[in-house]
Scaffold this active site. Structure first.
Site, PDB file in Angstrom:
ATOM      1  N   LYS A  45       0.817  -1.197   0.000  1.00 53.05           N
ATOM      2  CA  LYS A  45       0.000   0.000   0.000  1.00 53.05           C
ATOM      3  C   LYS A  45       0.857   1.255   0.000  1.00 53.05           C
ATOM      4  CE  LYS A  45      -3.079  -2.471   3.110  1.00 53.05           C
ATOM      5  NZ  LYS A  45      -3.391  -2.624   4.523  1.00 53.05           N
ATOM      6  N   GLY A  46       2.115   1.093   0.350  1.00 59.25           N
ATOM      7  CA  GLY A  46       2.979   2.240   0.627  1.00 59.25           C
ATOM      8  C   GLY A  46       3.148   3.239  -0.502  1.00 59.25           C
ATOM      9  N   ASP A 104      14.770  -1.471  -0.230  1.00 63.71           N
ATOM     10  CA  ASP A 104      15.584  -1.720   0.961  1.00 63.71           C
ATOM     11  C   ASP A 104      16.533  -2.880   0.642  1.00 63.71           C
ATOM     12  OD1 ASP A 104      16.203  -1.648   3.735  1.00 63.71           O
ATOM     13  OD2 ASP A 104      14.638  -3.073   4.202  1.00 63.71           O
ATOM     14  N   ASP A 160       4.175   3.227   6.275  1.00 67.99           N
ATOM     15  CA  ASP A 160       3.569   2.969   7.589  1.00 67.99           C
ATOM     16  C   ASP A 160       4.505   2.283   8.562  1.00 67.99           C
ATOM     17  OD1 ASP A 160       3.646   0.383   6.290  1.00 67.99           O
ATOM     18  OD2 ASP A 160       2.226  -0.300   7.796  1.00 67.99           O
ATOM     19  N   ARG A 166       0.817   6.721   7.768  1.00 70.73           N
ATOM     20  CA  ARG A 166       0.807   6.916   6.308  1.00 70.73           C
ATOM     21  C   ARG A 166       0.376   8.327   5.938  1.00 70.73           C
ATOM     22  NH1 ARG A 166       1.239   1.785   3.930  1.00 70.73           N
ATOM     23  NH2 ARG A 166       0.170   0.097   5.003  1.00 70.73           N
TER      24      ARG A 166
HETATM   25  P1  5GP Z   1      12.743  -4.758   0.247  1.00 68.70           P
HETATM   26  O1  5GP Z   1      12.102  -5.979  -0.348  1.00 68.70           O
HETATM   27  O2  5GP Z   1      13.495  -3.917  -0.750  1.00 68.70           O
HETATM   28  O3  5GP Z   1      13.608  -5.133   1.431  1.00 68.70           O
HETATM   29  O4  5GP Z   1      11.616  -3.914   0.921  1.00 68.70           O
HETATM   30  C1  5GP Z   1      10.726  -3.131   0.265  1.00 68.70           C
HETATM   31  C2  5GP Z   1       9.512  -2.877   1.142  1.00 68.70           C
HETATM   32  O5  5GP Z   1       9.873  -2.848   2.526  1.00 68.70           O
HETATM   33  C3  5GP Z   1       8.912  -1.549   0.866  1.00 68.70           C
HETATM   34  O6  5GP Z   1       7.910  -1.627  -0.108  1.00 68.70           O
HETATM   35  C4  5GP Z   1       8.335  -1.160   2.213  1.00 68.70           C
HETATM   36  O7  5GP Z   1       7.036  -1.679   2.331  1.00 68.70           O
HETATM   37  C5  5GP Z   1       9.197  -1.830   3.226  1.00 68.70           C
HETATM   38  N1  5GP Z   1      10.198  -0.921   3.828  1.00 68.70           N
HETATM   39  C6  5GP Z   1      11.537  -0.950   3.674  1.00 68.70           C
HETATM   40  N2  5GP Z   1      12.133   0.018   4.388  1.00 68.70           N
HETATM   41  C7  5GP Z   1      11.143   0.691   5.001  1.00 68.70           C
HETATM   42  C8  5GP Z   1      11.123   1.841   5.871  1.00 68.70           C
HETATM   43  O8  5GP Z   1      12.126   2.467   6.230  1.00 68.70           O
HETATM   44  N3  5GP Z   1       9.879   2.255   6.279  1.00 68.70           N
HETATM   45  C9  5GP Z   1       8.731   1.620   5.924  1.00 68.70           C
HETATM   46  N4  5GP Z   1       7.606   2.123   6.399  1.00 68.70           N
HETATM   47  N5  5GP Z   1       8.723   0.552   5.112  1.00 68.70           N
HETATM   48  C10 5GP Z   1       9.915   0.092   4.652  1.00 68.70           C
END
Ligand code: 5GP
Length: 182
Positions: A45-46, A104, A160, A166
């Site tokens: 949803k982000g 991330d 979130d 959000r």
């Molecule tokens: P990845 O698969 O690249 O590790 O993570 C991506 C997802 O992790 C993003 O779509 C998000 O939902 C969540 N995420 C990663 N870092 C953060 C952060 O600092 N804050 C929040 N709220 N979500 C994060």
């Protein structure tokens, strides 16, 4: 200061700075896609706030669709990517641009890219607002990037923590004591 704002230790990116960056990204996307059959695929949803903001500055015809994926529980990546809801329309032959709030570890986008490529889009690119580059575990090519940010857990502007924050209009760092009991 409202209740949500009390939980923020630092405003990382303010509303004006975000607005300026979104305008710049929209301009680049406009130049690259004005002749194409564009579909913006927003990851729920982000990225919804980012999607709507980008749309406002994109004066071309395009479709939107959504995909829901989960990897996070609280502030931690589980490392397991789950597809919760898929796009509604076929992306075959379309110019797909994935719209994501933050990258991330890279696991979500790597998984999604591989998954969508099997459906034979004409092109597939990625647009992310925030790049937490220090935490990358898998290489993903990012075509449009808003900001590179340090390894801190951020909320606001669609992002979130356990479904809250959000609606903050800026991107802020959550105070560690809010999630220290995890
Ligand atoms: P990845 O698969 O690249 O590790 O993570 C991506 C997802 O992790 C993003 O779509 C998000 O939902 C969540 N995420 C990663 N870092 C953060 C952060 O600092 N804050 C929040 N709220 N979500 C994060």
């Amino acid at each position: 200061m409202n209740r949500l704002e009390r939980d923020i230790s630092e405003v990382l990116l303010g509303e004006d700075e975000i607005d300026q960056k979104v305008k710049e990204l929209a301009q680049k996307i406009y130049e690259d896609y004005r002749e194409k059959d564009l579909i913006l695929v927003s990851i729920l949803k982000g990225s919804v706030v980012f999607l709507v903001h980008l749309m406002k500055y994109l004066p071309i015809g395009f479709a939107i669709d959504f995909i829901e994926i989960s990897t996070y529980e609280g502030t931690k990546s589980t490392g397991v990517v789950r597809l919760i809801a898929d796009v509604r329309e076929s992306i075959e032959g379309k110019d797909v641009l994935i719209i994501e709030d933050i990258v991330d570890t890279g696991l979500t986008l790597a998984y999604l890219k591989e998954n969508l490529l099997t459906r034979r889009p004409r092109s597939l690119k990625i647009c992310v607002l925030l790049d937490k580059y220090e935490r990358r575990q898998i290489k993903v090519d990012l075509d449009y990037v808003g900001f590179s940010i340090p390894d801190k857990f951020v909320v606001g502007y669609g992002l979130d923590y356990n479904e809250r924050y959000r609606n903050l209009p800026y991107i802020g760092v959550l105070k560690p004591e809010i999630f220290s009991s995890e």
